[in-house]
Design a protein around this motif. Sequence first.
Motif, short mmCIF file in Angstrom:
data_model
loop_
_atom_site.label_atom_id
_atom_site.label_comp_id
_atom_site.label_asym_id
_atom_site.label_seq_id
_atom_site.Cartn_x
_atom_site.Cartn_y
_atom_site.Cartn_z
N SER A 5 -5.12 4.08 1.28
CA SER A 5 -4.35 4.99 2.25
C SER A 5 -5.41 5.63 3.09
O SER A 5 -5.25 5.60 4.58
CB SER A 5 -3.19 5.83 1.79
OG SER A 5 -2.52 5.58 0.81
N VAL A 16 3.45 -0.10 1.56
CA VAL A 16 2.06 0.57 1.87
C VAL A 16 0.98 -0.28 1.82
O VAL A 16 -0.19 -0.11 2.23
CB VAL A 16 2.15 1.75 0.65
CG1 VAL A 16 0.77 2.55 0.70
CG2 VAL A 16 3.32 2.72 0.92
N ALA A 48 1.52 5.10 -3.46
CA ALA A 48 0.40 4.96 -2.42
C ALA A 48 -0.89 5.16 -3.03
O ALA A 48 -1.20 6.16 -3.20
CB ALA A 48 0.66 5.77 -1.02
#
Length: 348
Positions: free
Chosen positions: A284, A257, A279
């Motif tokens: 993100s 990630v 994450a």
Amino acid sequence: MSIPKTQKAIIFETNGGPLQYKDIPVPTPKANEILINVKYSGVCHTDLHAWKGDWPLDTKLPLVGGHEGAGVVVALGENVKGWEIGDLAGIKWLNGSCMSCEYCQKANESNCASADLSGYTHDGSFQQFATADAIQAARIPKGTDLAQVSPILCAGITVYKALKTANLSAGEWVAISGAGGGLGSLAVQYATAMGYRVLAIDGGDEKGAFVKSLGAEVFVDFTKSKDIVKDIVAATNGGPHGVINVSVSEAAVSQSVQYVRSCGTVVLVGLPAGAKVIAPVFDSVVKSISIKGSYVGNRADTAEAIDFFSRGLIKCPIKIVGLSELASIYELMEQGKILGRYVVDTSK
Ligand code: 8ID
Ligand code: ZN
Ligand code: ZN
């Protein structure tokens, strides 16, 4: 061929209990099923999870594992159409599904709530004769080497579908995390055949040389790298556009990630017991990444994955041993010592 009453199989009665190599009855196909004389079966890490019982989904017990079985059709249930005795057929993870729910209607049969799973809820391919739903059984072209094709039936289909899920364009970078194992060694080859640039991640010099021989451009050794995220971002000039996670490591998933490129896709395939994806929400959002699960493939994915193999684009790196030696394969697998795939010969 005359079908015997009993056959050799590896069967266990409790999760983690003894793997018994013994004679058991040959199953009788139901009206919708074909009976396959399994010649070879790949050994997937999922078979190890099933034996240990470490997933939040119960297995049938006693259980015959295995879901990469390649063999010959020897009997047909009374409602079966489109198969003949002597055809080559494959036992896949998805043995059968309801074919009428919302997911089945849209060809997402592996997501069916009543999916029947080979080597998990349905006795699988670690036996000489196994049953498969005629709709879902894989069609293998005549003349195919059954040992070579067997890993395609789970590992091949799964990584091919995962690569489609990553939604990449030719020339883009894909990282394969767990590249030296059964799924990984095929993912490197499918990705190369699909026109992507491959960065492979696994541990040890032997796995490094192995994945490079399969087409990986760059190898990153997770046992030696001091900052794996930095190394991968540098090697791909900003991070890979897609990541296929086929390792059995929670930490590796969360690292993916971090190193995936902005607007890229992280695909989750490997199923380490009890693992979570960590994450950071800020990263993100700002990087606009996608995190997607991918679970085997449907009938079209199966046919396409087999077609890549039949055209000579995928060579399964296999070692063949007798079915009776399954327990020793699980030991090597647990230690991460397997290069490519072990395949068992059901006659030994
Ligand atoms: O449909 C699905 N999603 C699906 C289908 C088939 C299999 C999922 N699976 C799951 C299996 O249940 C298993 O959890 O995918 C996982 C991988 O299966 P496999 O390829 O059959 O396992 P393997 O041959 O043992 O290979 C695993 C590799 O990961 C490496 C190991 O060295 C090995 O080569 N690895 C590990 I463990 N930790 C790593 C790390 N931190 C790592 N590689 C990179 N970084
Ligand atoms: Zn599998
Ligand atoms: Zn369904």
